[in-house]
Motif scaffolding. Structure first.
Motif, PDB file in Angstrom:
ATOM      1  N   TRP A  22      -2.901 -10.376   3.143  1.00 27.34           N
ATOM      2  CA  TRP A  22      -3.004  -9.201   2.276  1.00 27.34           C
ATOM      3  C   TRP A  22      -2.963  -9.676   0.833  1.00 27.34           C
ATOM      4  O   TRP A  22      -2.197 -10.583   0.479  1.00 27.34           O
ATOM      5  CB  TRP A  22      -1.838  -8.225   2.524  1.00 27.34           C
ATOM      6  CG  TRP A  22      -1.904  -7.563   3.868  1.00 27.34           C
ATOM      7  CD1 TRP A  22      -2.990  -7.467   4.691  1.00 27.34           C
ATOM      8  CD2 TRP A  22      -0.824  -6.900   4.540  1.00 27.34           C
ATOM      9  NE1 TRP A  22      -2.666  -6.788   5.834  1.00 27.34           N
ATOM     10  CE2 TRP A  22      -1.347  -6.417   5.770  1.00 27.34           C
ATOM     11  CE3 TRP A  22       0.503  -6.654   4.230  1.00 27.34           C
ATOM     12  CZ2 TRP A  22      -0.572  -5.720   6.689  1.00 27.34           C
ATOM     13  CZ3 TRP A  22       1.287  -5.952   5.134  1.00 27.34           C
ATOM     14  CH2 TRP A  22       0.758  -5.489   6.346  1.00 27.34           C
TER      15      TRP A  22
ATOM     16  N   TRP B 213      -2.752  -7.862  -2.868  1.00 27.75           N
ATOM     17  CA  TRP B 213      -2.711  -6.793  -3.868  1.00 27.75           C
ATOM     18  C   TRP B 213      -2.196  -7.317  -5.205  1.00 27.75           C
ATOM     19  O   TRP B 213      -2.695  -6.922  -6.258  1.00 27.75           O
ATOM     20  CB  TRP B 213      -1.815  -5.652  -3.396  1.00 27.75           C
ATOM     21  CG  TRP B 213      -1.775  -4.496  -4.353  1.00 27.75           C
ATOM     22  CD1 TRP B 213      -2.620  -3.429  -4.370  1.00 27.75           C
ATOM     23  CD2 TRP B 213      -0.873  -4.317  -5.459  1.00 27.75           C
ATOM     24  NE1 TRP B 213      -2.308  -2.579  -5.406  1.00 27.75           N
ATOM     25  CE2 TRP B 213      -1.229  -3.118  -6.102  1.00 27.75           C
ATOM     26  CE3 TRP B 213       0.183  -5.059  -5.953  1.00 27.75           C
ATOM     27  CZ2 TRP B 213      -0.554  -2.635  -7.217  1.00 27.75           C
ATOM     28  CZ3 TRP B 213       0.867  -4.581  -7.072  1.00 27.75           C
ATOM     29  CH2 TRP B 213       0.496  -3.388  -7.698  1.00 27.75           C
TER      30      TRP B 213
ATOM     31  N   TYR C 237       8.103  -1.476   7.984  1.00 33.37           N
ATOM     32  CA  TYR C 237       7.547  -1.607   6.649  1.00 33.37           C
ATOM     33  C   TYR C 237       7.878  -2.982   6.075  1.00 33.37           C
ATOM     34  O   TYR C 237       8.870  -3.635   6.459  1.00 33.37           O
ATOM     35  CB  TYR C 237       8.106  -0.526   5.724  1.00 33.37           C
ATOM     36  CG  TYR C 237       7.782   0.883   6.157  1.00 33.37           C
ATOM     37  CD1 TYR C 237       6.580   1.473   5.809  1.00 33.37           C
ATOM     38  CD2 TYR C 237       8.686   1.622   6.925  1.00 33.37           C
ATOM     39  CE1 TYR C 237       6.273   2.767   6.208  1.00 33.37           C
ATOM     40  CE2 TYR C 237       8.396   2.903   7.330  1.00 33.37           C
ATOM     41  CZ  TYR C 237       7.184   3.475   6.967  1.00 33.37           C
ATOM     42  OH  TYR C 237       6.886   4.757   7.384  1.00 33.37           O
TER      43      TYR C 237
ATOM     44  N   TYR D 124       8.277  -4.776   2.216  1.00 36.19           N
ATOM     45  CA  TYR D 124       8.392  -4.568   0.780  1.00 36.19           C
ATOM     46  C   TYR D 124       7.993  -5.848   0.050  1.00 36.19           C
ATOM     47  O   TYR D 124       8.390  -6.951   0.458  1.00 36.19           O
ATOM     48  CB  TYR D 124       9.825  -4.189   0.395  1.00 36.19           C
ATOM     49  CG  TYR D 124      10.338  -2.939   1.063  1.00 36.19           C
ATOM     50  CD1 TYR D 124      10.096  -1.678   0.515  1.00 36.19           C
ATOM     51  CD2 TYR D 124      11.058  -3.009   2.257  1.00 36.19           C
ATOM     52  CE1 TYR D 124      10.572  -0.532   1.134  1.00 36.19           C
ATOM     53  CE2 TYR D 124      11.526  -1.872   2.875  1.00 36.19           C
ATOM     54  CZ  TYR D 124      11.281  -0.631   2.308  1.00 36.19           C
ATOM     55  OH  TYR D 124      11.743   0.514   2.921  1.00 36.19           O
TER      56      TYR D 124
ATOM     57  N   VAL E  30       5.860  -2.653  -3.892  1.00 37.34           N
ATOM     58  CA  VAL E  30       4.821  -2.209  -2.954  1.00 37.34           C
ATOM     59  C   VAL E  30       5.426  -2.124  -1.562  1.00 37.34           C
ATOM     60  O   VAL E  30       6.134  -3.041  -1.120  1.00 37.34           O
ATOM     61  CB  VAL E  30       3.621  -3.174  -2.955  1.00 37.34           C
ATOM     62  CG1 VAL E  30       2.497  -2.631  -2.072  1.00 37.34           C
ATOM     63  CG2 VAL E  30       3.120  -3.403  -4.368  1.00 37.34           C
TER      64      VAL E  30
ATOM     65  N   TYR F 202       4.295  -1.752   2.329  1.00 35.37           N
ATOM     66  CA  TYR F 202       3.200  -1.801   3.304  1.00 35.37           C
ATOM     67  C   TYR F 202       3.678  -1.240   4.637  1.00 35.37           C
ATOM     68  O   TYR F 202       4.796  -1.550   5.084  1.00 35.37           O
ATOM     69  CB  TYR F 202       2.745  -3.244   3.539  1.00 35.37           C
ATOM     70  CG  TYR F 202       2.161  -3.938   2.349  1.00 35.37           C
ATOM     71  CD1 TYR F 202       0.797  -3.917   2.100  1.00 35.37           C
ATOM     72  CD2 TYR F 202       2.973  -4.662   1.480  1.00 35.37           C
ATOM     73  CE1 TYR F 202       0.251  -4.587   1.015  1.00 35.37           C
ATOM     74  CE2 TYR F 202       2.449  -5.335   0.391  1.00 35.37           C
ATOM     75  CZ  TYR F 202       1.080  -5.287   0.164  1.00 35.37           C
ATOM     76  OH  TYR F 202       0.553  -5.952  -0.917  1.00 35.37           O
TER      77      TYR F 202
ATOM     78  N   LYS G 103      -1.330   0.381   5.202  1.00 36.95           N
ATOM     79  CA  LYS G 103      -1.323   1.360   4.128  1.00 36.95           C
ATOM     80  C   LYS G 103      -0.183   1.069   3.155  1.00 36.95           C
ATOM     81  O   LYS G 103       0.874   0.567   3.542  1.00 36.95           O
ATOM     82  CB  LYS G 103      -1.199   2.773   4.698  1.00 36.95           C
ATOM     83  CG  LYS G 103      -2.402   3.211   5.523  1.00 36.95           C
ATOM     84  CD  LYS G 103      -2.239   4.642   6.020  1.00 36.95           C
ATOM     85  CE  LYS G 103      -3.450   5.086   6.826  1.00 36.95           C
ATOM     86  NZ  LYS G 103      -3.296   6.485   7.307  1.00 36.95           N
ATOM     87  N   LYS G 104      -0.397   1.452   1.885  1.00 29.73           N
ATOM     88  CA  LYS G 104       0.555   1.081   0.835  1.00 29.73           C
ATOM     89  C   LYS G 104       1.088   2.300   0.097  1.00 29.73           C
ATOM     90  O   LYS G 104       0.373   3.289  -0.088  1.00 29.73           O
ATOM     91  CB  LYS G 104      -0.120   0.133  -0.173  1.00 29.73           C
ATOM     92  CG  LYS G 104      -0.580  -1.179   0.419  1.00 29.73           C
ATOM     93  CD  LYS G 104      -1.241  -2.052  -0.622  1.00 29.73           C
ATOM     94  CE  LYS G 104      -2.603  -1.541  -1.024  1.00 29.73           C
ATOM     95  NZ  LYS G 104      -3.595  -1.644   0.056  1.00 29.73           N
TER      96      LYS G 104
ATOM     97  N   PHE H 153       3.840   2.904  -3.551  1.00 31.00           N
ATOM     98  CA  PHE H 153       4.238   2.128  -4.722  1.00 31.00           C
ATOM     99  C   PHE H 153       5.414   2.790  -5.440  1.00 31.00           C
ATOM    100  O   PHE H 153       5.546   4.014  -5.468  1.00 31.00           O
ATOM    101  CB  PHE H 153       3.078   1.998  -5.722  1.00 31.00           C
ATOM    102  CG  PHE H 153       1.826   1.416  -5.129  1.00 31.00           C
ATOM    103  CD1 PHE H 153       1.659   0.041  -5.052  1.00 31.00           C
ATOM    104  CD2 PHE H 153       0.820   2.246  -4.645  1.00 31.00           C
ATOM    105  CE1 PHE H 153       0.508  -0.493  -4.513  1.00 31.00           C
ATOM    106  CE2 PHE H 153      -0.331   1.717  -4.105  1.00 31.00           C
ATOM    107  CZ  PHE H 153      -0.489   0.342  -4.035  1.00 31.00           C
TER     108      PHE H 153
END
Length: 822
Positions: free
Chosen positions: A291, A293, A309, A311, A320, A322, A328-329, A331
Motif C-alpha cells: 500500500w 499513501w 484495522y 493505523y 491513516v 486502513y 479502505k481508508k 483519516f
C-alpha cells in the motif's frame, strides 16, 4: 535544583491496565499522567540516564488493575527496574551493565501478573550496546546485541544472544508474545519465541527482504501477518509468514518423520512459487501486499486490538486508518507535525499518538476524536528566534515551527498557552515561508512584540512585519493590536525591547536607524492595563549611518542604549536626544543589557568575541574579556549581578583541578558588575542556542531546591539548545569551580582611570601651568617668544589643552615687562 523541559516522545508511552493513567518516559524519570485531565500525577525517579522503555504488568481483572499497578522500565544507565507506580515505589533493580535501548517481556503477554509471580522465571529480551565494540570505528563493527535476561534471577542468560546488529535496534513484539522482530536496513528479522525460554535457548528466525530501508513494523494480534513501512512511504503486508520455518518448533526434535515432512513441504512450496504474489526470493511468506499513501517515510504502524484495522502515520501529520480486508481508508488530518508512535490500551476506547513537536494526543476510539493533549516544551525549529522571559512569574515565550509562540511555565513544567502569530496553517513537509525572528515581552508580561520575516519566493517579494500584542489575563491569551509592515524599510530588525514602566518599545535595524514606538495609552503607568489600541512611531534616531545592532532600556527607563555596531549610544527616550557615546569594541555588539539600577552596562560581541562592562558615570570601560564566546547574558533587575553563558572551544573540554569533564560544552559564569573575577561558575551541556534568565523566587517554587531552608532572593534559569531547562539557586553551592579555567587563555583588560570621568576619562587630566614668572631680568623690556609658529603644527587631536594655548598665545602678543621693587 528544578529541572524540566524533557522530551515526552523519546520512547513509546504505556497505558495502565484500566486506561486511566499514561506512563511517559521523560529523561531519566517516568512521568505518570491522568488520561482524564492530562495533568501529571506522580513520577518514578531512580534511573540515572535516559529511560528507554516502560512495560506495564497486566492483571487478571478490572478490580485487580486498581490495586496492582506494576511496571518494568529500562534505561541507558544499564539497569532494569520494577515499580509500583501507584505508590510510587521502587521494588526491584536488575543491573545489566550494558546500556539498554529497548526491552520486551514476552512472558507478561497472554498471562496475568498473579500467575507470573508464582510461575517459572520471568525472562525479557533487551537491545543493548556493547561498549567495547561501540568504540570500534570499523564500518562493519556490530555493537548492537539482542540478548535474553532473567528478571527473576537478575542476570543475563549465558550465551543468550539472539542477534548482533551494527547499532542497537528497537524491538517489536506481538500481542501474544510469540513473535519478536527488528528492522535492519532492508531486512526484517523475526523470531518465534518458545513458551519457556529457559529450556529452549535455540530460537529459529526468518528474514523478509525489501528494496528500501525499513522504518517500522507491527504484528497482527491473532494471525501470522506482519506489516512494515519503508523510507519511501510504502507499507508492505506479509501474510502467512514463517509457516515453513516455524512449524512444529515447540517440541520434538531428532525425528526423521518430521524432517522428511519438512522436506516435502519445501519442495511443494518451490513448485508453487507463483502462488506467493509479491514475495521476494525464498522469503517464508504466503503473499506480500503493498500500500502506498504516504509521501515520505512511514514512522507509525499498529494493528487494532481485534486486528481489523491498521493505523499508520508519518511526516505528513496525518493518521491513516486502513480496513485490513478491503484497504479502505479513514483519516485524522492536520495534526500539524510528524507522528512517531501509536499506542493502544487494554481499554479499546482510549489510544494515543506521540508527535514530533513533543505532544501526545489522547484519542477516543474508534472515532479518533482528540480528547486531551499532553504538551511539553516545543523543540528547536531550526530558526533561532530567541527566548523572552517574564521574570516575576517564571514564564518563557518560545517561537515554534507552526508559526506560534508557546508560553511555558518553568515552575510548573507545563504549557500555559499558545499564540498563533501568522494566520496560516503549517503542515509538516511544507516549505518554510515565514520565520518568527524575534519575540520580546514587557516586564509584567502584559505586552508582546514579535518580528517575522516572510521569505521571498523565487527571489521575488519578501516582507518584514512588526506586530504588537496585548494581554489582560493570566492565561496569556494575547490579542493582536498593531501590524507594521517593513518598519525599517528593507532592513532586518536586530532587536526589540520594552520600556520598563510605560507603553513604549524600541526596535533597531541593520539599516542604520532605530524607532521608538508608543501606544495610545503610553502615558499610563504600568499598573494600568493597556486597552486595545494602536501603536505609532514616536521618534526615529540614527548615528553616522551605522547599523543599529542591539538596544536596551535602563531599569528606570530614563536611558535608552543603542549599539551602533561597535559604539554604544545613549539617548533620552522621551526627547530622543543623544546624551553620550561610549568607547569602541572590536566587532559589532549583539547583546546589550543594563545591570539592575547600577551605573553598569554589559555588552557582548561575537565576530571578534568580547565581553565588556561599561561604567556610565565615567563613560568608559570598566573591564572586559577578549576571545570569550558569549551565547547569552542575563542581568538582575535590582542587584549588581549578571550571568553569562559561555561556549567552550570544540577542541577542548572544561577542566576542574586537572580532571576533564566529558560532554561539557559551556560554562555559566556569575559576575558582580564591578569585579572581573566570577563569583561562581557551573558547567553545562548543549550550551549552543541556550538562554539564561533571573527569576523571582516564590515559596511554591522552591520544592526541590537546595536552599538550606532559606528563600533565595533570585533564581537562575538555564535553557539549553534542546529546550531542557534547569532552575537553581545562584547563591547556593556551586557545582564546579571554573574561575581559573575561565580566565586562562582569555585576554583580560581592567580600565585604569583612577577615578577620572567625563572629559578626563577620554583625554586625561589637564596640565596646570604653575610655573612662576621670572621676577628678574637683565633687560627691562624685550620681545616675547613666538610659540604660535609651532604650537599649531601636528594633528588637531594632539593639541595641548585650551588653557595652555590661551596663555601662550596672549603672552606672545605682549611685551614682557619687569617690575623692580625699590
Amino acid at each position: 535544583m528544578i529541572s524540566g523541559g524533557k522530551s515526552y516522545v523519546s520512547s513509546p508511552p504505556a497505558f495502565s491496565n484500566d486506561g486511566k493513567k499514561l506512563l511517559i518516559c521523560t529523561g531519566s524519570i517516568v512521568s505518570v499522567f491522568s488520561t482524564f485531565t492530562a495533568m501529571q500525577i506522580t513520577s518514578l525517579e531512580g534511573h540515572k540516564a535516559l529511560v528507554t522503555s516502560v512495560v506495564v504488568v497486566p492483571t487478571s481483572s478490572a478490580a485487580a488493575s486498581k490495586v496492582m499497578c506494576h511496571c518494568w522500565t529500562s534505561s541507558l544507565d544499564g539497569t532494569i527496574c520494577l515499580w509500583d507506580f501507584s505508590a510510587p515505589e521502587l521494588m526491584k533493580t536488575v543491573n545489566i551493565s550494558f546500556p539498554v535501548y529497548s526491552m520486551v517481556i514476552p512472558c507478561l503477554l497472554g498471562q496475568t501478573a498473579e500467575s507470573s509471580e508464582t510461575g517459572p522465571d520471568q525472562f525479557s529480551f533487551i537491545s543493548v550496546e556493547d561498549p567495547s565494540k561501540a568504540q570500534d570505528k570499523h564500518p562493519k563493527a556490530l555493537s548492537g546485541q539482542i540478548r535474553g535476561c532473567n528478571l527473576t534471577q537478575s542476570r543475563l542468560v549465558p550465551g543468550g544472544i539472539l542477534a548482533e546488529t551494527p547499532k542497537p535496534e528497537f524491538m517489536t513484539i506481538s500481542s501474544s508474545g510469540r513473535f519478536l522482530g527488528i528492522k535492519n536496513k532492508r531486512k526484517l528479522h523475526i523470531w518465534e519465541l518458545p513458551a519457556n525460554y529457559a529450556k529452549h535457548i535455540a530460537v529459529k528466525k526468518i528474514k523478509l527482504h525489501h528494496t528500501k530501508d525499513f522504518t517500522t513494523l507491527a504484528f497482527h494480534p491473532t494471525e501470522r501477518i506482519v506489516a512494515a513501512g519503508d523510507v519511501s512511504g510504502r507499507i508492505l503486508i506479509w501474510r502467512g509468514f514463517g509457516k515453513k520455518t516455524f512449524t512444529n518448533t515447540d517440541g520434538l526434535t531428532n525425528s526423521s518423520k518430521i524432517n522428511s515432512r519438512s522436506m516435502n513441504q519445501r519442495s511443494m512450496s518451490n513448485a508453487h512459487e507463483d502462488d506467493r504474489p509479491g514475495v521476494r526470493g525464498d522469503d517464508d511468506a504466503d503473499s506480500c501486499t503493498t500500500w502506498h499513501w504516504h509521501s515520505s517515510k512511514v514512522m507509525v504502524l499498529s494493528f487494532s486490538s481485534d486486528g481489523a484495522y491498521l493505523y499508520s502515520g508519518g511526516k505528513e501529520g496525518v493518521l491513516v486508518v486502513y480496513q485490513l480486508d478491503s484497504g479502505k481508508k479513514r483519516f485524522l488530518p492536520r495534526i500539524g507535525t510528524e507522528l512517531l508512535y501509536f499506542t493502544d490500551s487494554l481499554d479499546p476506547s482510549v489510544s494515543c499518538v506521540s508527535c514530533a513537536d513533543n505532544r501526545i494526543l489522547l484519542l477516543k476510539m474508534p472515532s479518533m476524536e482528540v480528547m486531551k493533549t499532553i504538551v511539553g516544551i516545543k523543540v528547536d525549529n531550526g530558526f533561532y528566534g530567541g527566548f523572552a522571559f517574564v521574570h516575576t512569574t517564571g514564564l518563557v515565550a518560545i517561537p515554534t515551527e507552526n508559526y506560534c509562540i508557546q508560553f511555558y511555565s518553568l515552575y510548573g513544567d507545563r504549557e500555559i498557552s499558545e499564540v498563533r502569530v501568522c494566520d496560516r496553517s503549517h503542515q509538516p513537509g511544507d516549505d518554510i515561508t515565514t520565520v518568527v525572528t524575534l519575540v520580546a515581552l514587557s516586564v509584567d508580561g502584559s505586552m508582546m512584540c514579535t518580528a517575522e520575516w516572510k521569505l521571498p519566493e523565487e527571489g521575488i517579494g519578501g516582507l518584514l512585519c512588526l506586530k504588537f500584542w496585548t494581554s489582560d489575563s493570566l492565561k496569556k491569551e494575547f490579542n493582536l493590536s498593531t501590524i507594521v509592515y517593513d518598519p525599517h524599510g528593507d532592513a532586518g530588525i536586530s532587536a526589540v525591547a520594552f520600556h520598563p514602566t510605560r507603553c513604549m518599545a524600541v526596535s533597531s535595524s541593520f539599516g542604520g536607524d532605530f524607532k521608538i514606538w508608543v501606544s495610545n495609552h503610553g502615558i499610563q503607568n504600568k499598573d494600568q492595563m493597556p486597552q486595545s489600541s494602536g501603536w505609532t512611531c514616536y521618534a526615529v534616531g540614527s548615528y553616522k549611518k551605522k547599523s543599529m545592532t542591539a538596544a536596551a532600556f535602563s531599569a528606570d527607563g530614563s536611558v535608552l542604549a543603542v549599539a551602533a555596531e561597535t559604539i554604544i549610544t545613549l539617548w533620552d527616550p522621551q526627547t530622543n536626544f543623544l546624551v553620550a557615546t561610549i568607547g569602541k569594541t572590536l566587532s559589532p555588539i549583539v547583546n546589550l543589557f543594563f545591570v539592575g539600577n547600577s551605573e553598569y552596562l554589559v555588552s557582548a560581541s561575537r565576530d571578534s568575541p568580547q565581553l565588556c562592562v561599561w561604567n556610565l558615570e565615567k563613560l568608559s570601560i570598566s573591564w572586559s574579556y577578549y576571545k570569550l564566546h558569549v551565547e547569552a547574558v542575563a542581568c538582575t533587575i535590582d542587584a549588581l549581578l549578571f550571568a553569562v553563558l559561555i561556549l567552550l572551544p570544540d577542541s577542548s573540554n572544561s577542566m576542574n583541578n586537572g580532571r576533564t569533564i566529558q560532554g561539557t560544552d559551556g560554562i555559566i559564569a556569575l559576575f558582580n558588575a564591578g569585579d572581573p573575577v566570577p563569583i561562581a561558575t557551573w558547567s553545562v551541556t548543549k550550551a549552543k542556542g541556550g538562554a539564561l534568565a533571573f527569576l523571582q523566587a516564590k515559596s511554591s517554587s522552591l520544592q526541590g531546591l537546595d536552599s538550606d531552608g532559606k528563600q533565595p532572593p533570585l533564581l537562575l534559569a538555564f535553557i539549553n539548545g534542546n529546550h531542557e531547562f534547569t532552575i537553581f539557586d545562584p547563591y547556593g553551592k556551586q557545582e564546579q569551580n571554573f574561575s581559573a579555567a575561565l580566565l586562562e587563555g582569555h585576554d583580560h583588560v581592567i580600565s585604569d582611570d583612577k577615578g577620572g570621568y567625563g572629559y578626563a576619562s577620554i583625554y586625561g587630566e589637564l596640565k596646570r601651568d604653575d610655573q612662576k614668572r621670572n621676577e628678574t631680568s637683565s633687560t627691562l623690556t624685550g620681545p616675547s617668544e613666538r610659540p604660535w609658529e609651532n604650537i599649531f603644527s601636528g594633528s588637531s587631536h594632539n593639541l595641548p589643552p585650551f588653557t595652555q594655548l590661551c596663555s601662550s598665545f596672549l603672552e606672545s602678543l605682549l611685551e614682557k615687562r619687569i617690575v623692580s621693587e625699590d
